[in-house]
Design an enzyme around this catalytic site. Structure first.
Site, PDB file in Angstrom:
ATOM      1  N   ASP A  93       0.833  -1.170   0.014  1.00  0.00           N
ATOM      2  CA  ASP A  93       0.076  -0.190   0.126  1.00  0.00           C
ATOM      3  C   ASP A  93       0.930   1.394  -0.027  1.00  0.00           C
ATOM      4  O   ASP A  93       1.370   1.580   1.151  1.00  0.00           O
ATOM      5  CB  ASP A  93      -0.904  -0.053   1.217  1.00  0.00           C
ATOM      6  N   LYS A 152       2.093   9.387 -18.096  1.00  0.00           N
ATOM      7  CA  LYS A 152       1.526  10.785 -18.110  1.00  0.00           C
ATOM      8  C   LYS A 152       0.034  10.472 -17.472  1.00  0.00           C
ATOM      9  O   LYS A 152      -0.455   9.412 -17.286  1.00  0.00           O
ATOM     10  CB  LYS A 152       1.011  11.341 -19.673  1.00  0.00           C
ATOM     11  N   HIS A 182       3.494   7.525 -25.413  1.00  0.00           N
ATOM     12  CA  HIS A 182       3.260   6.496 -26.261  1.00  0.00           C
ATOM     13  C   HIS A 182       3.444   6.812 -27.788  1.00  0.00           C
ATOM     14  O   HIS A 182       3.695   6.152 -28.718  1.00  0.00           O
ATOM     15  CB  HIS A 182       2.124   5.539 -26.077  1.00  0.00           C
ATOM     16  N   LYS A 186       5.402   5.329 -31.906  1.00  0.00           N
ATOM     17  CA  LYS A 186       4.419   4.915 -32.947  1.00  0.00           C
ATOM     18  C   LYS A 186       5.472   4.961 -34.484  1.00  0.00           C
ATOM     19  O   LYS A 186       6.369   6.048 -34.649  1.00  0.00           O
ATOM     20  CB  LYS A 186       3.127   5.632 -33.153  1.00  0.00           C
ATOM     21  N   GLU A 220     -10.517  10.433 -32.607  1.00  0.00           N
ATOM     22  CA  GLU A 220     -11.057   9.155 -31.890  1.00  0.00           C
ATOM     23  C   GLU A 220     -12.373   8.949 -32.119  1.00  0.00           C
ATOM     24  O   GLU A 220     -13.269   9.782 -32.253  1.00  0.00           O
ATOM     25  CB  GLU A 220     -10.668   9.012 -30.297  1.00  0.00           C
ATOM     26  N   ASP A 239      -5.231  15.966 -21.538  1.00  0.00           N
ATOM     27  CA  ASP A 239      -5.250  14.704 -21.936  1.00  0.00           C
ATOM     28  C   ASP A 239      -4.425  14.204 -23.021  1.00  0.00           C
ATOM     29  O   ASP A 239      -3.630  13.509 -23.337  1.00  0.00           O
ATOM     30  CB  ASP A 239      -6.539  13.996 -22.018  1.00  0.00           C
ATOM     31  N   HIS A 244       0.669  14.475 -26.548  1.00  0.00           N
ATOM     32  CA  HIS A 244       0.920  13.716 -27.986  1.00  0.00           C
ATOM     33  C   HIS A 244       0.749  14.809 -28.945  1.00  0.00           C
ATOM     34  O   HIS A 244       1.799  14.888 -29.854  1.00  0.00           O
ATOM     35  CB  HIS A 244      -0.358  12.811 -28.099  1.00  0.00           C
ATOM     36  N   LYS A 343     -13.005  13.328 -29.113  1.00  0.00           N
ATOM     37  CA  LYS A 343     -13.494  11.814 -28.877  1.00  0.00           C
ATOM     38  C   LYS A 343     -14.977  11.976 -29.529  1.00  0.00           C
ATOM     39  O   LYS A 343     -15.481  12.798 -29.771  1.00  0.00           O
ATOM     40  CB  LYS A 343     -13.515  11.768 -27.363  1.00  0.00           C
TER      41      LYS A 343
HETATM   42  C1  BG6 Z   1      -3.902   8.515 -24.017  1.00  0.00           C
HETATM   43  C2  BG6 Z   1      -5.330   9.239 -23.578  1.00  0.00           C
HETATM   44  O1  BG6 Z   1      -2.939   8.867 -23.640  1.00  0.00           O
HETATM   45  O2  BG6 Z   1      -4.012   8.287 -25.342  1.00  0.00           O
HETATM   46  C3  BG6 Z   1      -6.519   8.551 -24.102  1.00  0.00           C
HETATM   47  O3  BG6 Z   1      -5.240   9.444 -22.270  1.00  0.00           O
HETATM   48  C4  BG6 Z   1      -6.508   8.400 -25.825  1.00  0.00           C
HETATM   49  O4  BG6 Z   1      -7.520   9.317 -23.910  1.00  0.00           O
HETATM   50  C5  BG6 Z   1      -5.315   7.759 -26.100  1.00  0.00           C
HETATM   51  O5  BG6 Z   1      -7.799   7.791 -25.959  1.00  0.00           O
HETATM   52  C6  BG6 Z   1      -4.944   7.519 -27.473  1.00  0.00           C
HETATM   53  O6  BG6 Z   1      -3.987   6.789 -27.593  1.00  0.00           O
HETATM   54  P1  BG6 Z   1      -4.075   5.934 -29.188  1.00  0.00           P
HETATM   55  O7  BG6 Z   1      -2.909   5.182 -29.218  1.00  0.00           O
HETATM   56  O8  BG6 Z   1      -5.287   5.017 -29.072  1.00  0.00           O
HETATM   57  O9  BG6 Z   1      -4.181   6.921 -30.194  1.00  0.00           O
END
Ligand code: BG6
Length: 496
Positions: A93, A152, A182, A186, A220, A239, A244, A343
């Site tokens: 914990d 993040k 991330h 890519k 998205e 976010d 990104h 989104k």
């Molecule tokens: C994340 C966000 O970092 O990236 C999410 O917190 C988002 O909200 C996601 O959906 C998108 O990643 P990817 O690789 O699916 O485009």
């Protein structure tokens, strides 16, 4: 494609080991590394959570849940069996004060038998990064071969990001801290620099004299679903844009780095962040659009609006942002960068569109009425990794010259086996090898917040609600108007 050399055996300790991120992203990435022969014999994954599991409970849980998060065609029961044998679980914990000491001691015992590379992956709430790092230091778990990976969000504004950076920096050296974005893992994103810096065709025209504007879109179709609680405290700006989209902008806009080494690349990205025109309230009002989805339809199914997904409490959180950024360097004078993400939009796509300036003179100017359309370089990150260059050609057949646009189209992944690593798989293997090139440095994160904070402040000051858009649409009308005011339009598929 030759397989990369395999990193030596190591221990990967995942804080938040039973959480969503670990199950959906990290463990699948490690399984794929196993499949690619990239996990040395003896490599262990030690999941840390409050769950009270023993190793067997944890292995059963992972074996049950992991397969649904693997890419098609990669699941094998025998491989899964091999992989889960690497898994262990220790209950700690991390925020529990003195009562948590027995858990920390168990973790110390689990790690004791090795002085090999030790990766602490913090897939936990950022508020826990400080307590976790303090616990690691208190129990003398930070060896010379230790690294820490931070997910993040690194904070929610500049002040909170600094606090996290200071807390983590108090126990780990900067070159041992790997802040993950991330998107940098890519395939197309890594290709962006290679494409630009190794082809005279592109590098010679990579400036405002030849490029009219740049569009960066991450669209998205998913809503916020089960993450509504986190998301409502964040919103699309924090976010997605702060990390990104801003990272993609940096890669497009940076000066050629001095070398391909990590610090040269990160210095060049930092210089872009520092050159971004700062927003003030008026500038935000004119050039930043925030939106929120209402109920609509996607692929023929009705989907609820954001407020319905959130449940009954008020919110002015945005699920969409479009903005116009300006990089104040000689290379980019008068060439805006339009960023857009949201989104529940009509398509799942991430792309960078470089639109070149149209030719205003030329032999064929009169043929199509308005002259040939501008060339566009379109780097697609999702759903597939490709690069297309639109060129004007003659429509086939007799009857005179009529112009039309076709794409020169290249698949960046090729059809080769083994398939290219997914973003988390690649980034994890970079951590194991100790290569920080694709990770954000402390000063980059802070510079990105310095640019983002005034937008958040202006929204707070102005009050009001985001513009609405129907789920399944391409975003609020105000985003279309943002470009229309500059005489431009957002790129839409099919290619036009
Ligand atoms: C994340 C966000 O970092 O990236 C999410 O917190 C988002 O909200 C996601 O959906 C998108 O990643 P990817 O690789 O699916 O485009």
């Amino acid at each position: 494609m030759p397989a990369p050399s395999r990193p030596p055996a190591c221990d990967i300790a995942v804080f938040g080991g039973t959480g969503d991120l670990a199950i959906r992203k990290l463990l699948p990435a490690l399984y794929l590394s196993e499949r690619a022969g990239q996990l040395a014999s003896g490599t262990r994954v030690i999941a840390i959570s409050r769950a009270g599991f023993d190793d067997v409970d944890y292995r059963v849980k992972v074996a049950g849940e992991l397969p649904r998060f693997l890419p098609a065609g990669t699941f094998s029961p025998a491989l899964l069996d091999t992989f889960v044998r690497r898994l262990h679980h220790v209950s700690v914990d991390v925020d529990g004060g003195p009562g948590s000491e027995p858990g920390w001691l168990d973790l110390a015992v689990a790690l004791a038998r090795s002085n090999r590379t030790r990766v602490f992956y913090l897939a936990a709430a950022p508020a826990l990064y400080g307590p976790i790092c303090a616990g690691l230091a208190r129990h003398d778990l930070i060896t010379d071969a230790a690294r820490v990976v931070l997910e993040k969000p690194i904070g929610h504004d500049l002040a909170s990001a600094r606090k996290i950076n200071d807390e983590v920096g108090a126990v780990f050296r900067e070159d041992r801290i790997f802040r993950i974005d991330h998107y940098l893992g890519k395939e197309s994103v890594q290709n962006l620099l290679v494409l630009r810096l190794t082809n005279a065709l592109f590098e010679s025209v990579w400036h405002c004299g030849a490029i009219d504007h740049v569009q960066i879109t991450v669209s998205e179709t998913l809503g916020v679903g089960g993450r509504a609680d986190y998301y409502d405290r964040s919103g699309a700006l924090r976010d997605m844009v702060q990390n990104h989209l801003v990272q993609l902008l940096c890669l497009v806009a940076m000066e050629p780095p001095e070398g391909a080494d990590p610090e040269s690349i990160r210095d060049a990205k930092l210089a872009v962040l520092q050159a971004l025109r700062r927003f003030d309230a008026e500038h935000v009002r004119q050039t930043v659009v925030r939106g929120r989805y209402t109920a609509g339809a996607l692929d023929g199914d009705s989907v609820p609006g954001y407020l319905e997904e959130l449940g009954a409490h008020p919110s002015d959180t945005e699920t969409f942002v479009a903005l116009k950024a300006e990089v104040l360097t000689p290379r980019w004078v008068g060439t805006p960068f339009y960023l857009r993400t949201g989104k529940r939009l009509d398509r799942h796509a991430a792309e960078i569109v470089i639109e070149f300036r149209a030719l205003t003179t030329g032999v064929f100017r009169g043929v199509s009425g308005t002259g040939p359309p501008p060339n566009r370089l379109i780097v697609t990150l999702q759903p597939d990794a490709r690069v297309r260059l639109t060129v004007t050609t003659k429509e086939p057949g007799p009857g005179g010259v009529r112009l039309h646009t076709i794409p020169l189209d290249a698949d960046l992944t090729g059809a080769s086996e083994p398939r290219p690593a997914d973003a988390y798989e690649r980034l994890l293997s970079d951590v194991l090898r100790g290569d920080p090139t694709l990770f954000m440095r402390c000063d980059e994160v802070e510079a990105a917040w310095t640019w983002i904070d005034p937008i958040q402040d202006a929204w707070r000051g102005a009050g009001g609600s985001p513009h609405e858009y129907s789920a399944g649409s391409n975003g609020p009308a105000a985003a279309t108007a943002l470009l229309a005011r500059d005489g431009r339009t957002w790129h839409q598929e099919p290619l036009s």
